[in-house]
Motif scaffolding. Structure first.
Motif, PDB file in Angstrom:
ATOM      1  N   ARG A 280      -9.180 -11.598  14.102  1.00  0.00           N
ATOM      2  CA  ARG A 280      -9.008 -12.702  13.153  1.00  0.00           C
ATOM      3  C   ARG A 280      -9.262 -12.200  11.734  1.00  0.00           C
ATOM      4  N   GLU A 281      -8.533 -12.778  10.788  1.00  0.00           N
ATOM      5  CA  GLU A 281      -8.648 -12.430   9.367  1.00  0.00           C
ATOM      6  C   GLU A 281      -8.202 -10.991   9.083  1.00  0.00           C
ATOM      7  N   GLU A 282      -7.404 -10.440   9.987  1.00  0.00           N
ATOM      8  CA  GLU A 282      -6.936  -9.064   9.806  1.00  0.00           C
ATOM      9  C   GLU A 282      -5.423  -9.001   9.883  1.00  0.00           C
ATOM     10  N   ILE A 283      -4.838  -8.085   9.097  1.00  0.00           N
ATOM     11  CA  ILE A 283      -3.423  -7.749   9.222  1.00  0.00           C
ATOM     12  C   ILE A 283      -3.342  -6.356   9.820  1.00  0.00           C
ATOM     13  N   LEU A 284      -2.840  -6.267  11.045  1.00  0.00           N
ATOM     14  CA  LEU A 284      -2.686  -4.996  11.736  1.00  0.00           C
ATOM     15  C   LEU A 284      -1.244  -4.546  11.593  1.00  0.00           C
ATOM     16  N   GLY A 285      -1.024  -3.425  10.910  1.00  0.00           N
ATOM     17  CA  GLY A 285       0.323  -2.909  10.716  1.00  0.00           C
ATOM     18  C   GLY A 285       0.758  -2.028  11.870  1.00  0.00           C
ATOM     19  N   LEU A 286       2.029  -2.172  12.272  1.00  0.00           N
ATOM     20  CA  LEU A 286       2.610  -1.365  13.339  1.00  0.00           C
ATOM     21  C   LEU A 286       3.900  -0.776  12.796  1.00  0.00           C
ATOM     22  N   THR A 287       3.941   0.552  12.637  1.00  0.00           N
ATOM     23  CA  THR A 287       5.106   1.163  12.010  1.00  0.00           C
ATOM     24  C   THR A 287       5.526   2.414  12.762  1.00  0.00           C
ATOM     25  N   GLY A 288       6.619   3.035  12.297  1.00  0.00           N
ATOM     26  CA  GLY A 288       7.185   4.216  12.938  1.00  0.00           C
ATOM     27  C   GLY A 288       8.678   4.231  12.716  1.00  0.00           C
ATOM     28  N   LEU A 289       9.325   5.301  13.130  1.00  0.00           N
ATOM     29  CA  LEU A 289      10.766   5.405  12.981  1.00  0.00           C
ATOM     30  C   LEU A 289      11.483   4.405  13.882  1.00  0.00           C
ATOM     31  N   VAL A 290      12.755   4.121  13.539  1.00  0.00           N
ATOM     32  CA  VAL A 290      13.574   3.256  14.395  1.00  0.00           C
ATOM     33  C   VAL A 290      13.643   3.873  15.792  1.00  0.00           C
ATOM     34  N   GLY A 291      13.425   3.060  16.817  1.00  0.00           N
ATOM     35  CA  GLY A 291      13.415   3.544  18.184  1.00  0.00           C
ATOM     36  C   GLY A 291      12.044   3.954  18.684  1.00  0.00           C
ATOM     37  N   ALA A 292      11.020   3.705  17.858  1.00  0.00           N
ATOM     38  CA  ALA A 292       9.656   4.093  18.244  1.00  0.00           C
ATOM     39  C   ALA A 292       9.087   3.193  19.323  1.00  0.00           C
ATOM     40  N   GLY A 293       9.666   1.996  19.508  1.00  0.00           N
ATOM     41  CA  GLY A 293       9.184   1.068  20.524  1.00  0.00           C
ATOM     42  C   GLY A 293       8.368  -0.078  19.979  1.00  0.00           C
ATOM     43  N   GLU A 456       9.189  -0.403   6.683  1.00  0.00           N
ATOM     44  CA  GLU A 456       8.936  -0.084   5.281  1.00  0.00           C
ATOM     45  C   GLU A 456       7.469   0.326   5.130  1.00  0.00           C
ATOM     46  N   VAL A 457       7.252   1.609   4.919  1.00  0.00           N
ATOM     47  CA  VAL A 457       5.884   2.121   4.829  1.00  0.00           C
ATOM     48  C   VAL A 457       5.164   1.527   3.623  1.00  0.00           C
ATOM     49  N   GLU A 458       5.886   1.332   2.525  1.00  0.00           N
ATOM     50  CA  GLU A 458       5.262   0.726   1.347  1.00  0.00           C
ATOM     51  C   GLU A 458       4.726  -0.658   1.684  1.00  0.00           C
ATOM     52  N   GLU A 459       5.502  -1.430   2.417  1.00  0.00           N
ATOM     53  CA  GLU A 459       5.099  -2.774   2.823  1.00  0.00           C
ATOM     54  C   GLU A 459       3.865  -2.726   3.717  1.00  0.00           C
ATOM     55  N   ILE A 460       3.865  -1.809   4.668  1.00  0.00           N
ATOM     56  CA  ILE A 460       2.724  -1.640   5.566  1.00  0.00           C
ATOM     57  C   ILE A 460       1.466  -1.322   4.767  1.00  0.00           C
ATOM     58  N   CYS A 461       1.585  -0.417   3.800  1.00  0.00           N
ATOM     59  CA  CYS A 461       0.426  -0.009   2.999  1.00  0.00           C
ATOM     60  C   CYS A 461      -0.055  -1.126   2.080  1.00  0.00           C
ATOM     61  N   LEU A 462       0.869  -1.932   1.590  1.00  0.00           N
ATOM     62  CA  LEU A 462       0.504  -3.032   0.703  1.00  0.00           C
ATOM     63  C   LEU A 462      -0.332  -4.095   1.407  1.00  0.00           C
ATOM     64  N   LEU A 463      -0.046  -4.332   2.696  1.00  0.00           N
ATOM     65  CA  LEU A 463      -0.589  -5.507   3.359  1.00  0.00           C
ATOM     66  C   LEU A 463      -1.661  -5.232   4.406  1.00  0.00           C
ATOM     67  N   SER A 464      -1.638  -4.069   5.025  1.00  0.00           N
ATOM     68  CA  SER A 464      -2.415  -3.880   6.255  1.00  0.00           C
ATOM     69  C   SER A 464      -3.878  -3.517   6.015  1.00  0.00           C
ATOM     70  N   ASP A 465      -4.738  -4.004   6.923  1.00  0.00           N
ATOM     71  CA  ASP A 465      -6.140  -3.588   6.992  1.00  0.00           C
ATOM     72  C   ASP A 465      -6.295  -2.364   7.879  1.00  0.00           C
ATOM     73  N   ARG A 466      -5.506  -2.301   8.938  1.00  0.00           N
ATOM     74  CA  ARG A 466      -5.416  -1.133   9.806  1.00  0.00           C
ATOM     75  C   ARG A 466      -3.954  -0.891  10.118  1.00  0.00           C
ATOM     76  N   VAL A 467      -3.603   0.376  10.409  1.00  0.00           N
ATOM     77  CA  VAL A 467      -2.210   0.720  10.700  1.00  0.00           C
ATOM     78  C   VAL A 467      -2.143   1.589  11.942  1.00  0.00           C
ATOM     79  N   ILE A 468      -1.244   1.224  12.855  1.00  0.00           N
ATOM     80  CA  ILE A 468      -0.940   2.043  14.025  1.00  0.00           C
ATOM     81  C   ILE A 468       0.467   2.606  13.837  1.00  0.00           C
ATOM     82  N   VAL A 469       0.596   3.921  13.954  1.00  0.00           N
ATOM     83  CA  VAL A 469       1.898   4.574  13.853  1.00  0.00           C
ATOM     84  C   VAL A 469       2.377   4.901  15.265  1.00  0.00           C
ATOM     85  N   MET A 470       3.619   4.492  15.574  1.00  0.00           N
ATOM     86  CA  MET A 470       4.211   4.737  16.886  1.00  0.00           C
ATOM     87  C   MET A 470       5.355   5.735  16.796  1.00  0.00           C
TER      88      MET A 470
END
Length: 500
Positions: A280-293, A456-470
Motif C-alpha cells: 500500500r502507498e507504493e508504486i512498483l514499476g515493472l519494466t523490460g524489453l518487449v516480449g519480457a513477459g 518507457e524507462v523514463e516513466e518508470i524512473c519518474l514514478l516508481s518506489d521500487r523497480v523490477i526489471v524482467m
C-alpha cells in the motif's frame, strides 16, 4: 501549386468541435508532422483527408483538384493512403492478404494472384527488416508491434503520392521505429509526401521538414524544423511549460504486510518463476524489453490467462481460483494496454463504460438507478478531466487520450485496493501524461498499491518506489532508492538482450 491545400476545415462530433476552421498547405515530397494534445483534432484531420470521416465544412484540394469528402476508394486511386493509430487489419486473414486486400477493388475481374501477392509481401517485409515474418501467417498470431508494421506496409505498398501515418510508432520498439524512419527516408527520396502524426516530439523533430501544431481543434502555428524544439512545441501545444519532477524516494523502508504477494508464477511459456510483493502507498514499476513477459504476469494475476504454477496472495489471503471476477472481488483491477480491444465497450455510452466495473454501486434493489449512475459517472469524468459532449456519447467518438482517461475512470469506479496499470500512457500526449502521472501518484498517496508496467524507462524512473526489471520471462534485477535511474535499469535489461 500547393500539393495539398486545406481551407477552413471544420468537423463536429455531437457538441464537440473536433476541427475549427483549419487552413493548411503541404508541399510535395516533405515530411509534415502534426502535433497537439489528445483531442486537438490530429486524427480527425487524417481521417478526413483519407475519406474515413466527412468534413462538416471547408475544402480539401490535392494536386489542384477538389477532393472534399471523396470516397476512400477514389482517394486510394489517386494516390492517397493512410495508416491509423488503431490497426484496421483482419485477424483471420494472412499477412499478405491484409497487405493487399485493397487490390481486390483494382484487379481485373476481381481476381487476385495470391501467390504473387505473397511473394511481394515477403520482399516488403524483408526490406523493412522483418523478413522472419511469414506472409502466410494469420495476423491474429502476430504481436502488437508486428501488426503495426503490417498496417504501415499496407499503406505504403501502392504507388502512393501522399501517405498519412497516425501514431505509427506507438507499439513499436526502438528497432522498429528506426526501421520505419529508414523507410520514410527512402519514400521521401522518391518524392512521396508524408503526413506524420505523433505524440513523440523527439521523433517529430528527428524526421520533419515542417511541423503544424493543433490545439482544441484550431491551428496554432506551422513552424520550420530549424525553428522548433521540444520546449517551443510544448508551449504551442498546451500553452504552458512542462516541468517533470522525479518522485521523492522512500528509500529502503519496512512497508508492513504486502497488499499483493506473487510467488513462483509461471505460465510454462513466457513467464518463469516470477515472485514479488507490492505494498500500500507504493508504486512498483515493472519494466523490460518487449516480449519480457510483463503483460503476461498481469494477465495471470487478474485471471485472464491460466497459470501453470505459482500463487497469488491479497492481504494475506490466497486466491485459489484466479478469474477476473475473483480478482475484482479481492480488490485487484487491471487497466490493459489495448484500450480498444480489452479496455472499453466502444459502441456503448460513457456511463455504461464507467459503471460496468461495479454495478452494485448503482443498483436499487434489483434494478439500476439510472439517475445515480449518470451522476456518479459525471463525477468520475469530471475528476479525470475527460472532454465529452454528453454522457450518452459513445466511447468510440472520444479522442485516444480521453478514451484512456475513461478507462481509468472505469478502474477507479471499482474502488480497487491494488491497481495494475499496463502501459497507461501509451498514445497519450505530453500534457495528458502529466495529468495521468499526477493521478497515479495521488492514488498511491491515498493508500492504493499500484503496479506500473511500462516500456518507457523514463516513466518508470519518474514514478516508481521500487523497480523490477524482467527479461525472457524472468526477474533480472530489483532496484530501490537512488539505484532507480535510467542508466542502471537500461543496462540491466540490455545486458541480457546482448547475451541472447
Amino acid at each position: 501549386m500547393e500539393f495539398v491545400k486545406v481551407e477552413g476545415l471544420t468537423k463536429r462530433f455531437g457538441g464537440v468541435l473536433a476541427l475549427d476552421d483549419v487552413d493548411l498547405s503541404i508541399d510535395r515530397g516533405e515530411v509534415h508532422s502534426i502535433v497537439g494534445e489528445n483531442g486537438a483534432g490530429k486524427s480527425t484531420f487524417i481521417k478526413i483527408l483519407s475519406g474515413i470521416v466527412k468534413a462538416d465544412g471547408g475544402e480539401v484540394y490535392f494536386e489542384g483538384g477538389r477532393i472534399t469528402n471523396a470516397h476512400p476508394n477514389r482517394l486510394f486511386e489517386i494516390g492517397i493512403s493512410a495508416s491509423f493509430q488503431e490497426t484496421s487489419l483482419f485477424d483471420n486473414l494472412t499477412v499478405s492478404e491484409n497487405i493487399f486486400i485493397g487490390e481486390l477493388y483494382h484487379h481485373r475481374e476481381f481476381r487476385v494472384n495470391w501467390r504473387t501477392a505473397s511473394g511481394r509481401a515477403r520482399e516488403m517485409l524483408a526490406d523493412f527488416g522483418v523478413g522472419d515474418i511469414d506472409p502466410q501467417e494469420p495476423v491474429a498470431h502476430l504481436s502488437t508491434e508486428m501488426k503495426q508494421i503490417v498496417e504501415i506496409l499496407k499503406a505504403v505498398k501502392v504507388n502512393a503520392k501522399l501517405i498519412c501515418l497516425d501514431e505509427p510508432t506507438a507499439p513499436l520498439t526502438s528497432r522498429g521505429t528506426g526501421l520505419l524512419f529508414q523507410l520514410l527516408g527512402e519514400l521521401k527520396k522518391k518524392g512521396i509526401t508524408i503526413i506524420y502524426v505523433s505524440h513523440n516530439l523527439n521523433e517529430v523533430l528527428q524526421i520533419s521538414d515542417r511541423i503544424t501544431v493543433l490545439r482544441d481543434g484550431r491551428k496554432v502555428d506551422t513552424v520550420e524544423r530549424k525553428d522548433a524544439g521540444e520546449s517551443v512545441l510544448h508551449d504551442l501545444m498546451i500553452g504552458r511549460s512542462i516541468e517533470r519532477a522525479r518522485k521523492p524516494r522512500k528509500g529502503r523502508v519496512e512497508y508492513g504486510r504486502p497488499a499483493l504477494r506473487v510467488e513462483g508464477l509461471s505460465d510454462g511459456d513466457k513467464v518463469m518463476d516470477i515472485s514479488f510483493e507490492a505494498y500500500r502507498e507504493e508504486i512498483l514499476g515493472l519494466t523490460g524489453l518487449v516480449g519480457a513477459g510483463r503483460s503476461e504476469v498481469a494477465w495471470m494475476i487478474f485471471g485472464l490467462t491460466a497459470r501453470r504454477s505459482g500463487e497469488v496472495w491479497v492481504g494475506g489471503r490466497r486466491i485459489e481460483h484466479l478469474t477476473p471476477d475473483a480478482a475484482i472481488r479481492a480488490g485487484i483491477y487491471y487497466l490493459p494496454e489495448d484500450r480498444r480491444v480489452m479496455g472499453l465497450f466502444l459502441n456503448q455510452n460513457l456511463y455504461i463504460n464507467t459503471t460496468i466495473s461495479k454495478l452494485e454501486k448503482v443498483k436499487k434493489r434489483l434494478v439500476l438507478d439510472f439517475k445515480r449512475e449518470k451522476a456518479l459517472s459525471e463525477e468520475t469524468m469530471s475528476r479525470l478531466g475527460v472532454k465529452y459532449a454528453s454522457l450518452n456519447q459513445i466511447a468510440l467518438n472520444l479522442s485516444g487520450g480521453n478514451q484512456q482517461k475513461l478507462m481509468f475512470g472505469k478502474c477507479l469506479f471499482a474502488e480497487p485496493e491494488i491497481l495494475i496499470l499496463d502501459e497507461p500512457t501509451k498514445g497519450i500526449d505530453v500534457g495528458s501524461k502529466e495529468e495521468i502521472y499526477g493521478l497515479i501518484r495521488s492514488l498511491a498517496h491515498e493508500g492504493m498499491a499500484v503496479v506500473l508496467i511500462s516500456s518507457e524507462v523514463e516513466e518508470i524512473c519518474l514514478l516508481s518506489d521500487r523497480v523490477i526489471v524482467m527479461g525472457n520471462g524472468r526477474t533480472l534485477g530489483t532496484f530501490e532508492g537512488e539505484h532507480i535511474n535510467e542508466r542502471e535499469i537500461t543496462s540491466c535489461y540490455l545486458q541480457t538482450a546482448r547475451s541472447k
